[in-house]
Write a protein that holds these residues in place. Structure first.
Motif, PDB file in Angstrom:
ATOM      1  N   LYS A 167       0.842  -1.190   0.000  1.00 39.89           N
ATOM      2  CA  LYS A 167       0.000   0.000   0.000  1.00 39.89           C
ATOM      3  C   LYS A 167       0.885   1.251   0.000  1.00 39.89           C
ATOM      4  O   LYS A 167       1.807   1.364   0.793  1.00 39.89           O
ATOM      5  N   VAL A 168       0.559   2.163  -0.905  1.00 39.96           N
ATOM      6  CA  VAL A 168       1.381   3.365  -1.053  1.00 39.96           C
ATOM      7  C   VAL A 168       0.598   4.626  -0.702  1.00 39.96           C
ATOM      8  O   VAL A 168       1.160   5.609  -0.247  1.00 39.96           O
ATOM      9  N   GLY A 169      -0.711   4.626  -0.867  1.00 36.04           N
ATOM     10  CA  GLY A 169      -1.523   5.820  -0.635  1.00 36.04           C
ATOM     11  C   GLY A 169      -1.664   6.157   0.831  1.00 36.04           C
ATOM     12  O   GLY A 169      -0.766   5.915   1.653  1.00 36.04           O
ATOM     13  N   GLU A 170      -2.824   6.691   1.198  1.00 36.31           N
ATOM     14  CA  GLU A 170      -3.073   7.114   2.574  1.00 36.31           C
ATOM     15  C   GLU A 170      -3.014   5.941   3.543  1.00 36.31           C
ATOM     16  O   GLU A 170      -2.724   6.120   4.730  1.00 36.31           O
ATOM     17  N   ASN A 171      -3.317   4.721   3.044  1.00 32.09           N
ATOM     18  CA  ASN A 171      -3.301   3.539   3.905  1.00 32.09           C
ATOM     19  C   ASN A 171      -1.904   2.934   4.049  1.00 32.09           C
ATOM     20  O   ASN A 171      -1.733   1.946   4.757  1.00 32.09           O
ATOM     21  N   GLY A 172      -0.922   3.510   3.364  1.00 33.10           N
ATOM     22  CA  GLY A 172       0.437   2.979   3.438  1.00 33.10           C
ATOM     23  C   GLY A 172       1.167   3.460   4.679  1.00 33.10           C
ATOM     24  O   GLY A 172       1.971   4.394   4.631  1.00 33.10           O
ATOM     25  N   LYS A 173       0.908   2.803   5.809  1.00 28.93           N
ATOM     26  CA  LYS A 173       1.500   3.209   7.080  1.00 28.93           C
ATOM     27  C   LYS A 173       2.626   2.282   7.539  1.00 28.93           C
ATOM     28  O   LYS A 173       3.258   2.531   8.562  1.00 28.93           O
ATOM     29  N   PRO A 186       4.724   6.215   1.293  1.00 29.50           N
ATOM     30  CA  PRO A 186       4.564   7.607   0.847  1.00 29.50           C
ATOM     31  C   PRO A 186       5.802   8.459   1.132  1.00 29.50           C
ATOM     32  O   PRO A 186       6.172   9.320   0.321  1.00 29.50           O
ATOM     33  N   ALA A 187       6.463   8.198   2.281  1.00 29.95           N
ATOM     34  CA  ALA A 187       7.677   8.941   2.609  1.00 29.95           C
ATOM     35  C   ALA A 187       8.819   8.578   1.659  1.00 29.95           C
ATOM     36  O   ALA A 187       9.632   9.437   1.290  1.00 29.95           O
ATOM     37  N   LEU A 188       8.872   7.329   1.243  1.00 30.20           N
ATOM     38  CA  LEU A 188       9.898   6.912   0.286  1.00 30.20           C
ATOM     39  C   LEU A 188       9.689   7.580  -1.065  1.00 30.20           C
ATOM     40  O   LEU A 188      10.656   7.913  -1.762  1.00 30.20           O
ATOM     41  N   VAL A 189       8.422   7.785  -1.433  1.00 29.43           N
ATOM     42  CA  VAL A 189       8.125   8.487  -2.684  1.00 29.43           C
ATOM     43  C   VAL A 189       8.652   9.919  -2.624  1.00 29.43           C
ATOM     44  O   VAL A 189       9.318  10.399  -3.550  1.00 29.43           O
ATOM     45  N   TRP A 233       0.610   6.525  -7.066  1.00 27.68           N
ATOM     46  CA  TRP A 233       1.758   5.633  -6.972  1.00 27.68           C
ATOM     47  C   TRP A 233       1.298   4.225  -6.608  1.00 27.68           C
ATOM     48  O   TRP A 233       0.367   4.030  -5.847  1.00 27.68           O
ATOM     49  N   ASN A 234       1.961   3.241  -7.181  1.00 24.96           N
ATOM     50  CA  ASN A 234       1.747   1.838  -6.876  1.00 24.96           C
ATOM     51  C   ASN A 234       3.047   1.267  -6.333  1.00 24.96           C
ATOM     52  O   ASN A 234       4.113   1.845  -6.562  1.00 24.96           O
ATOM     53  N   GLY A 235       2.988   0.129  -5.643  1.00 32.56           N
ATOM     54  CA  GLY A 235       4.210  -0.419  -5.073  1.00 32.56           C
ATOM     55  C   GLY A 235       4.285  -1.926  -5.122  1.00 32.56           C
ATOM     56  O   GLY A 235       3.269  -2.617  -5.000  1.00 32.56           O
ATOM     57  N   LEU A 236       5.505  -2.448  -5.306  1.00 32.46           N
ATOM     58  CA  LEU A 236       5.789  -3.871  -5.252  1.00 32.46           C
ATOM     59  C   LEU A 236       6.907  -4.119  -4.256  1.00 32.46           C
ATOM     60  O   LEU A 236       7.810  -3.290  -4.110  1.00 32.46           O
ATOM     61  N   LEU A 237       6.840  -5.257  -3.571  1.00 28.69           N
ATOM     62  CA  LEU A 237       7.911  -5.652  -2.648  1.00 28.69           C
ATOM     63  C   LEU A 237       8.321  -7.076  -2.967  1.00 28.69           C
ATOM     64  O   LEU A 237       7.470  -7.960  -3.131  1.00 28.69           O
ATOM     65  N   SER A 238       9.632  -7.301  -3.066  1.00 27.29           N
ATOM     66  CA  SER A 238      10.140  -8.635  -3.359  1.00 27.29           C
ATOM     67  C   SER A 238      11.303  -8.974  -2.442  1.00 27.29           C
ATOM     68  O   SER A 238      12.110  -8.103  -2.093  1.00 27.29           O
ATOM     69  N   THR A 239      11.379 -10.244  -2.064  1.00 25.37           N
ATOM     70  CA  THR A 239      12.526 -10.714  -1.281  1.00 25.37           C
ATOM     71  C   THR A 239      13.710 -11.032  -2.186  1.00 25.37           C
ATOM     72  O   THR A 239      14.793 -11.341  -1.687  1.00 25.37           O
ATOM     73  N   ASP A 240      13.505 -10.954  -3.499  1.00 20.86           N
ATOM     74  CA  ASP A 240      14.590 -11.145  -4.462  1.00 20.86           C
ATOM     75  C   ASP A 240      15.254  -9.795  -4.717  1.00 20.86           C
ATOM     76  O   ASP A 240      14.794  -8.998  -5.524  1.00 20.86           O
ATOM     77  N   LEU A 345      -5.100   6.707 -13.078  1.00 20.63           N
ATOM     78  CA  LEU A 345      -5.518   5.584 -12.255  1.00 20.63           C
ATOM     79  C   LEU A 345      -4.380   4.592 -12.069  1.00 20.63           C
ATOM     80  O   LEU A 345      -3.349   4.658 -12.725  1.00 20.63           O
ATOM     81  N   LEU A 346      -4.592   3.625 -11.150  1.00 15.78           N
ATOM     82  CA  LEU A 346      -3.632   2.564 -10.922  1.00 15.78           C
ATOM     83  C   LEU A 346      -3.911   1.401 -11.864  1.00 15.78           C
ATOM     84  O   LEU A 346      -5.056   1.136 -12.228  1.00 15.78           O
ATOM     85  N   ASP A 347      -2.859   0.679 -12.244  1.00 11.47           N
ATOM     86  CA  ASP A 347      -3.031  -0.494 -13.105  1.00 11.47           C
ATOM     87  C   ASP A 347      -3.982  -1.505 -12.467  1.00 11.47           C
ATOM     88  O   ASP A 347      -4.802  -2.120 -13.143  1.00 11.47           O
ATOM     89  N   GLU A 348      -3.858  -1.693 -11.130  1.00 19.52           N
ATOM     90  CA  GLU A 348      -4.690  -2.663 -10.432  1.00 19.52           C
ATOM     91  C   GLU A 348      -6.165  -2.349 -10.604  1.00 19.52           C
ATOM     92  O   GLU A 348      -6.991  -3.238 -10.814  1.00 19.52           O
TER      93      GLU A 348
END
Length: 374
Positions: A167-173, A186-189, A233-240, A345-348
């Motif tokens: 989550k990147v928007g307002e819910n990205g806590k 959001p802070a990283l953005v 903004w959209n976000g992805l997280l990977s362990t790779d 809009l977001l791709d999702e």
């Protein structure tokens, strides 16, 4: 599991199967019902209808190699809600059908009914590993991406990685530990803009920022992306941590193949349509539907996607029918990109509208079945 693994092995031995590209996909879907006396019936929140509906949630796990999908596991679950009454009145709860099950399998299904989706997802991944299903990535949306699942994937004895939305928007806590401190998405953005870390991908026509961070005590790579200068903004997280942005985005796009599976199963095989009052019947109906889909998927792999191989593989490439994943990535991407850029809009959100919320839009892919994909 016994039948599904055998069917997957039929695909596994094919020459066009690439083991390094195998992914597990986790997602849930609504099984909407009409009978209020169905055993264990309750109300669940529907992300498609944006309201509570009568029925169940069905958490599914599929495996894909980018061409074919096989449904490996599922659990029918309910949502207790804040009051613990499954969204039902006392009278409705009293009228629900009740059965004492002697079967150990059914008792385990009843236990799973009240478990959290995260715990069930972990159990499904464990079962896939025990059954010998090899995979490189586990794909899921932002609901599943947290510290617990990242640590769980990292602790598996096989070499696999998590690739999920955040989550990147307002819910990205949620905070991620970086060299610049503990920061939310959001802070990283904002930091990326300030430090001019933002890059542009000509291939995907979008702006993106890449961070290496620590999450749940594990090293991860975070990708932040948006289509336009003023879009979301959209976000992805990977362990790779060795994954580049374009590869990550292409791999994650396969998650929508499971949405296509849901669409096909509900439209053609009656997935979730059983109205029996017995919970055992609900399980049996879903199981039969999954087996039917898996058999049809393998049959299609050996007919529509078959090539004569070897010397003529390159010559016959354009005559082979495109797979569902290729259709999503190659065919709809152009449309999604255009809509995202125009409306911010977001791709999702767009993929969800195309696949799940519009019968007319769902037929767009059919117009391009014979179109080559770059």
């Amino acid at each position: 599991w016994h039948i599904s693994v055998q069917l997957w092995n039929r695909i596994h031995v094919r020459s066009d199967h690439k083991e390094q590209d195998v992914c597990l996909i986790l997602d849930d879907t609504d099984h909407e019902k009409t009978g209020r006396t169905i055993e264990k019936i309750g109300r669940v929140h529907s992300h498609l209808a944006h309201k509570a509906v009568l029925g169940f949630k069905c958490l599914c796990m599929a495996v894909t190699d980018g061409v074919s999908q096989i449904l490996l596991d599922f659990d029918i679950i309910g949502e207790k809600g804040k009051k613990g009454n499954y969204g039902m009145s006392a009278r409705e709860l009293e009228r629900r059908h009740k059965t004492e099950h002697d079967s150990e399998v059914l008792r385990s299904r009843e236990k799973a009914y009240d478990m959290s989706k995260l715990e069930l997802a972990k159990e499904m991944i464990k079962r896939a590993i025990r059954k010998g299903v090899k995979f490189s990535y586990v794909l899921a949306d932002s609901w599943f991406t947290n510290k617990d699942i990242v640590r769980f994937i990292h602790s598996r004895h096989i070499k696999c990685h998590w690739l999920g939305m955040i989550k990147v928007g307002e819910n990205g806590k949620t905070k991620y530990h970086t060299e610049h401190g503990d920061l939310t998405a959001p802070a990283l953005v904002k930091l990326g803009k300030k430090l001019k870390l933002q890059k542009y991908s000509r291939k995907l026509k979008c702006n993106y920022i890449v961070y290496d961070a620590v999450f749940g005590g594990m090293p991860v790579r975070i990708f932040l992306v948006r289509r336009t200068q003023h879009g979301k903004w959209n976000g992805l997280l990977s362990t790779d941590t060795g994954l580049d942005f374009i590869k990550a985005w292409q791999i994650y796009s396969r998650r929508w193949a499971l949405e296509v599976v849901f669409k096909d199963c509900k439209t053609n095989l009656g997935f979730g349509k059983c109205q029996s009052t017995s919970f055992a019947s609900q399980i049996a109906a879903a199981t039969l539907c999954c087996l039917q889909y898996n058999i049809l998927s393998v049959a299609r792999r050996f007919s529509d996607y078959e090539t004569i191989g070897g010397l003529f593989r390159e010559i016959t490439r354009e005559t082979v029918q495109l797979s569902a994943a290729q259709q999503i990535w190659g065919i709809l991407q152009e449309l999604v990109t255009a809509i995202a850029r125009v409306f911010g809009l977001l791709d999702e959100e767009i993929y969800d509208a195309v696949i799940n919320q519009s019968e007319e839009m769902a037929h767009i892919a059919q117009f391009y079945n014979l179109k080559s994909v770059s």
